[in-house]
Scaffold this motif. Structure first.
Motif, mmCIF file in Angstrom:
data_model
loop_
_atom_site.group_PDB
_atom_site.id
_atom_site.type_symbol
_atom_site.label_atom_id
_atom_site.label_comp_id
_atom_site.label_asym_id
_atom_site.label_seq_id
_atom_site.Cartn_x
_atom_site.Cartn_y
_atom_site.Cartn_z
ATOM 1 N N VAL A 15 -94.589 41.438 -40.967
ATOM 2 C CA VAL A 15 -95.819 40.665 -40.721
ATOM 3 C C VAL A 15 -96.540 40.382 -42.043
ATOM 4 C CG1 VAL A 15 -96.287 41.532 -38.389
ATOM 5 C CG2 VAL A 15 -97.134 42.816 -40.370
ATOM 6 N N GLU A 16 -97.411 39.407 -42.002
ATOM 7 C CA GLU A 16 -98.354 39.190 -43.101
ATOM 8 C C GLU A 16 -99.351 40.357 -43.064
ATOM 9 O OE1 GLU A 16 -98.353 36.677 -45.475
ATOM 10 O OE2 GLU A 16 -96.359 36.498 -44.589
ATOM 11 N N LEU A 20 -101.107 43.782 -39.739
ATOM 12 C CA LEU A 20 -101.217 45.244 -39.626
ATOM 13 C C LEU A 20 -102.277 45.571 -38.579
ATOM 14 C CD1 LEU A 20 -101.005 45.828 -43.429
ATOM 15 C CD2 LEU A 20 -99.642 47.169 -41.815
ATOM 16 N N GLU A 21 -102.010 46.553 -37.736
ATOM 17 C CA GLU A 21 -102.908 46.847 -36.602
ATOM 18 C C GLU A 21 -103.632 48.163 -36.818
ATOM 19 O OE1 GLU A 21 -100.147 46.863 -33.368
ATOM 20 O OE2 GLU A 21 -99.681 44.722 -33.615
ATOM 21 N N ARG A 52 -93.250 46.206 -45.562
ATOM 22 C CA ARG A 52 -93.773 45.178 -44.656
ATOM 23 C C ARG A 52 -92.905 43.915 -44.651
ATOM 24 N NH1 ARG A 52 -96.345 40.653 -45.757
ATOM 25 N NH2 ARG A 52 -97.088 40.241 -47.851
ATOM 26 N N ARG A 53 -91.990 43.857 -45.592
ATOM 27 C CA ARG A 53 -90.981 42.774 -45.594
ATOM 28 C C ARG A 53 -89.667 43.264 -44.984
ATOM 29 N NH1 ARG A 53 -94.373 42.211 -49.807
ATOM 30 N NH2 ARG A 53 -94.819 40.131 -50.608
ATOM 31 N N ASP A 325 -106.990 43.308 -46.596
ATOM 32 C CA ASP A 325 -107.530 42.996 -47.933
ATOM 33 C C ASP A 325 -106.895 43.899 -48.986
ATOM 34 O OD1 ASP A 325 -109.217 41.125 -46.834
ATOM 35 O OD2 ASP A 325 -110.886 42.529 -46.608
ATOM 36 N N ALA A 326 -106.726 45.176 -48.617
ATOM 37 C CA ALA A 326 -106.172 46.138 -49.582
ATOM 38 C C ALA A 326 -104.734 45.763 -49.953
ATOM 39 C CB ALA A 326 -106.216 47.545 -48.990
ATOM 40 N N VAL A 327 -103.944 45.388 -48.940
ATOM 41 C CA VAL A 327 -102.546 45.036 -49.208
ATOM 42 C C VAL A 327 -102.479 43.739 -50.013
ATOM 43 C CG1 VAL A 327 -100.363 44.345 -48.117
ATOM 44 C CG2 VAL A 327 -101.641 46.319 -47.245
ATOM 45 N N ARG A 328 -103.306 42.764 -49.629
ATOM 46 C CA ARG A 328 -103.301 41.494 -50.383
ATOM 47 C C ARG A 328 -103.673 41.742 -51.848
ATOM 48 N NH1 ARG A 328 -101.472 37.374 -48.112
ATOM 49 N NH2 ARG A 328 -101.788 36.975 -45.910
#
Ligand code: NAP
Length: 343
Positions: A15-16, A20-21, A52-53, A325-328
């Motif tokens: 997922v993008e 994330l949930e 996540r990929r 936001d943290a992952v981006r």
């Protein structure tokens, strides 16, 4: 008083970051031999960018809670665990599961965090510090006066590695994009811009006889340059394949190719050495020796942090529920150090 609730971040599939949930549930109970840690700091590592990929070498099946490591306080101890552990601040290396307000782990896997350290700062040196310390002191065995090349010198591992190498008395050359060069110079690192410069040519100019160690997390064909830059007696430590993060196909093939090269290079008649470092490989020593080594090495890194030999690089602090936001941010290519998550 309200009972505490569990908050955790679930990666449901490829997922993008917005996919994330954040879920709520019951706090785990401490089974025999285990403790429950109330998380104070966890973080975003490169491993989660790959996970996540669906491209981590040892990809866990979806869905799962990511989070390679954490720092927190023990709030419950199961049967057989000394009750004195309750109330202690500890760190744990997990691989998955850290992005949660409460995490249950084996009591034998926790490492005490010195009282004076800020939890977020301590967090930045758990997986990153263990990796940097073991590569530097157990694989490359860098000596004072030597010269080392650290790729990704602004990254989570890289920023600890350059400081530990400098503290060991090495001259350090570090690759990073230009925005990080002033900060690297302030740490005594000679920076090289991997985006715009001819890295091998620059390194040869800086170290005409070759370097004593190269730490390469980039992988791909560029690993050949890392090998060729070694001085006689030098050591290449390959420890990742960042350059293939966005490739299609098998996530294991890039690592297998590196292992093949490492095997071949070591089989050649030469005085250089190559390793593929994997933090979990030490498990072949047996559980107890593996744990003892992790504990000793992380304790040494915490001591270096306490004594000011190294400085923690907290790139940002964000709450768990701002995980996207943290992952981006961690993936933006702009940060120095580690993006830390708080409850
Ligand atoms: N083998 C092990 O046991 C082990 C343990 C821990 C970590 N690792 C590996 O260590 C590496 C670093 O992890 P981390 O958590 O420190 O990551 P991080 O904080 O995201 O740092 C990554 C660094 O790599 C640079 N980079 C990213 N893609 C690149 C590319 N294609 N070419 C050159 N440089 C690139 C980044 O530079 P910019 O900021 O300029 O993009 C940044 O300096 C990862 O490859 C990870 O898999 C391995």
């Amino acid at each position: 008083m309200h009972a505490e609730k569990l908050v955790e971040v679930v990666l449901p599939g490829v997922v993008e970051p917005e996919g994330l949930e954040v879920r709520r549930g019951e706090v785990p109970v401490a089974a025999p031999g285990r403790v429950v840690i109330r998380m104070e700091a966890t973080g975003v590592s490169f491993a989660e960018q790959q996970m996540r990929r669906g491209r981590y070498y040892d990809q866990p099946p979806f869905p799962f809670v990511p989070g390679y490591d954490l720092v927190g306080t023990v709030v419950a101890a199961g049967d057989g665990v000394p009750s004195a552990l309750v109330g202690t601040r500890v760190a744990a290396l997990l691989k998955v599961g850290g992005w949660a307000s409460h995490v249950a782990v084996d009591a034998a896997d926790v490492v005490p965090v010195p009282a004076g350290l800020d939890p977020a700062e301590a967090e930045t040196v758990v997986i990153n510090g263990i990796t940097a310390w073991q590569m530097l002191h157990r694989k490359a065995r860098v000596r004072a006066g030597g010269t080392v090349l650290v790729h990704g010198a602004n990254g989570g591992v890289g920023s600890v590695l350059v400081q530990l190498a400098a503290a060991a008395g090495a001259k350090v050359i570090g690759t990073a994009s230009a925005r990080h060069h002033d900060a690297l110079r302030a740490k005594g690192v000679v920076p090289v811009d991997y985006r715009t410069e001819d890295v091998p040519a620059r390194v040869r100019a800086l170290a005409p006889g070759g370097v004593d160690a190269v730490f390469d997390h980039v992988g791909g064909p560029g690993i050949v340059d890392s090998w060729r830059l070694l001085a006689p007696g030098g050591t290449l430590v390959s420890y990742g394949t960042a350059s293939t993060r966005d490739d299609e196909g098998s996530q294991q093939l890039p690592v297998l190719k590196l292992l093949g090269r490492v095997w071949l290079w070591n089989a050649l008649p030469n005085r250089r050495h190559a390793y593929f470092y994997n933090v979990w490989a030490g498990r072949s020593l047996g559980r107890d020796r593996f744990r003892a080594r992790l504990r000793a090495d992380l304790t040494s890194v915490f001591r270096a942090l306490e004594q000011g030999e190294i400085t923690a690089q907290v790139a940002a602090r964000l709450p768990l529920d701002r995980i996207a936001d943290a992952v981006r941010l961690a993936e933006s290519g702009t940060v120095a150090g580690k993006v830390v998550l708080n409850p």
